[in-house]
Enzyme design. Sequence first.
Site, PDB file in Angstrom:
ATOM      1  N   TYR A 142       6.296   8.598  -4.769  1.00  0.00           N
ATOM      2  CA  TYR A 142       7.033   8.207  -3.728  1.00  0.00           C
ATOM      3  C   TYR A 142       8.577   9.062  -3.654  1.00  0.00           C
ATOM      4  O   TYR A 142       9.134   8.861  -2.592  1.00  0.00           O
ATOM      5  CB  TYR A 142       7.562   6.696  -3.769  1.00  0.00           C
ATOM      6  CG  TYR A 142       6.223   5.731  -3.144  1.00  0.00           C
ATOM      7  CD1 TYR A 142       5.167   6.048  -3.619  1.00  0.00           C
ATOM      8  CD2 TYR A 142       6.589   4.871  -2.161  1.00  0.00           C
ATOM      9  CE1 TYR A 142       4.001   5.233  -2.931  1.00  0.00           C
ATOM     10  CE2 TYR A 142       5.850   4.140  -1.671  1.00  0.00           C
ATOM     11  CZ  TYR A 142       4.542   4.211  -2.075  1.00  0.00           C
ATOM     12  OH  TYR A 142       3.645   3.316  -1.408  1.00  0.00           O
ATOM     13  N   ASP A 254      -2.829  -3.800  -2.221  1.00  0.00           N
ATOM     14  CA  ASP A 254      -3.536  -4.391  -0.911  1.00  0.00           C
ATOM     15  C   ASP A 254      -4.829  -4.929  -1.133  1.00  0.00           C
ATOM     16  O   ASP A 254      -5.260  -5.980  -0.636  1.00  0.00           O
ATOM     17  CB  ASP A 254      -3.259  -3.404   0.279  1.00  0.00           C
ATOM     18  CG  ASP A 254      -2.222  -3.238   0.948  1.00  0.00           C
ATOM     19  OD1 ASP A 254      -1.363  -3.773   0.671  1.00  0.00           O
ATOM     20  OD2 ASP A 254      -2.267  -2.673   2.236  1.00  0.00           O
TER      21      ASP A 254
HETATM   22  C1  IPM Z   1       4.644  -2.090   0.050  1.00  0.00           C
HETATM   23  C2  IPM Z   1       4.829  -1.191   1.344  1.00  0.00           C
HETATM   24  C3  IPM Z   1       5.731  -0.216   1.185  1.00  0.00           C
HETATM   25  C4  IPM Z   1       5.217   0.839   0.127  1.00  0.00           C
HETATM   26  C5  IPM Z   1       6.092   0.721   2.556  1.00  0.00           C
HETATM   27  C6  IPM Z   1       6.637  -0.124   3.466  1.00  0.00           C
HETATM   28  C7  IPM Z   1       7.203   1.887   2.135  1.00  0.00           C
HETATM   29  O1  IPM Z   1       3.606  -0.720   1.838  1.00  0.00           O
HETATM   30  O2  IPM Z   1       5.598  -2.510  -0.422  1.00  0.00           O
HETATM   31  O3  IPM Z   1       3.538  -1.972  -0.492  1.00  0.00           O
HETATM   32  O4  IPM Z   1       4.511   1.707   0.378  1.00  0.00           O
HETATM   33  O5  IPM Z   1       5.647   0.547  -1.094  1.00  0.00           O
HETATM   34 MN    MN Z   2       1.926  -1.341   0.466  1.00  0.00          MN
END
Ligand code: IPM
Ligand code: MN
Length: 370
Positions: A142, A254
């Site tokens: 990131y 997720d």
């Molecule tokens: C999360 C989201 C974020 C991420 C995005 C909105 C930048 O998907 O908090 O999981 O990728 O971390």
């Molecule tokens: Mn996410």
Amino acid sequence: MASYNLLLLPGDGIGPEVMAEVEKLVGWYGRRGIARFETEKDLVGGSAYDAHGKAISDAAMARAQAADAVLFGAVGGPKWDKVPYEHRPEAGLLRLRKELGLFANLRPAICYPALADASSLKRELVEGLDIIIVRELTGGVYFGEPKEIVTLENGEKRAVDTQLYTTHEIERIARVAFELARKRRNKVSSAEKRNVMKTGVLWNEVVTRVHGAEYADVELEHVLADNCGMQLVRNPKQYDVIVTDNLFGDILSDVAAMLTGSLGMLPSASLGAEDPATGKRKALYEPVHGSAPDIAGKGLANPIAMIGSFAMALRYSFGLVAEADMLEKAIANVLASGLRTKDIAAAGTNAVGTREIGDAVVAELDRLAA
Ligand code: IPM
Ligand code: MN
């Protein structure tokens, strides 16, 4: 009565709707004499871009630095698909995480009994599920540099992202995972891809060392991140605490979220290091779900992940552990009573709106506290 400063950053899409339900709770704790939460509100994401040309203003950042905790809704939406990359709505959230030093992201995935049938997996696989993903949040791909798209001499383009971890970044997230495991079922599963990535090799090495030196009483297993994804849908209850890097944690959380029935159910806490002088840590609480532009403004969004995030704030920022337990119980009872937003309602049953769920949680708190 203790008093705390909360910065509310509702953001875009359904963010403001779900945040409004937390504001009801904030009022409740004050009226009950449990804690006074002084709230301020500011913009983040696309709404901040529209107002200031940036995904978060410096003034909002300063307020976030000064707050006892930040509550964050959601950011993004098709309206901002074309804004320059550095100003995209997500940049506001990433700046908050990085500048507040929120390296530890806790994402519990709990399957409420009443919702076991809303999961896409069979009831027996998810009923009673209670796992937590500890995601490293300020490093990895990131934030690693270089991160760029360059045009080559032959006119082709080359895109680069950099996956990068240093020893201390892995040590501190490993400690968070081991400490949490000790208060739970005492098992940590560390997920990386040491078979193809150098960061995975180092991750594995450092987690193993920290375990041996400081946490030998905790059970540790290493799992390849892809296999971890597979195991999460095969037999999720084998896990207790999963510790993993920023990108794998994004994906695996997720997956874990959906096991519980809906993305609309999962809260999260993002914590910084404890300040040795004050014992305080910077913290931001946010639902795992996004801004859901397709249902924004319709009063249909599920506020449970946002309300659960507030429960995590009570627990981790304010030491109000019994109150956090009670709020989580109130959520479970509301679900058990049959109230459902559309995302978790069984086909053919009536769904209620965002406000009804928030009101029912407050009513349930009144009952539990009576
Ligand atoms: C999360 C989201 C974020 C991420 C995005 C909105 C930048 O998907 O908090 O999981 O990728 O971390
Ligand atoms: Mn996410």
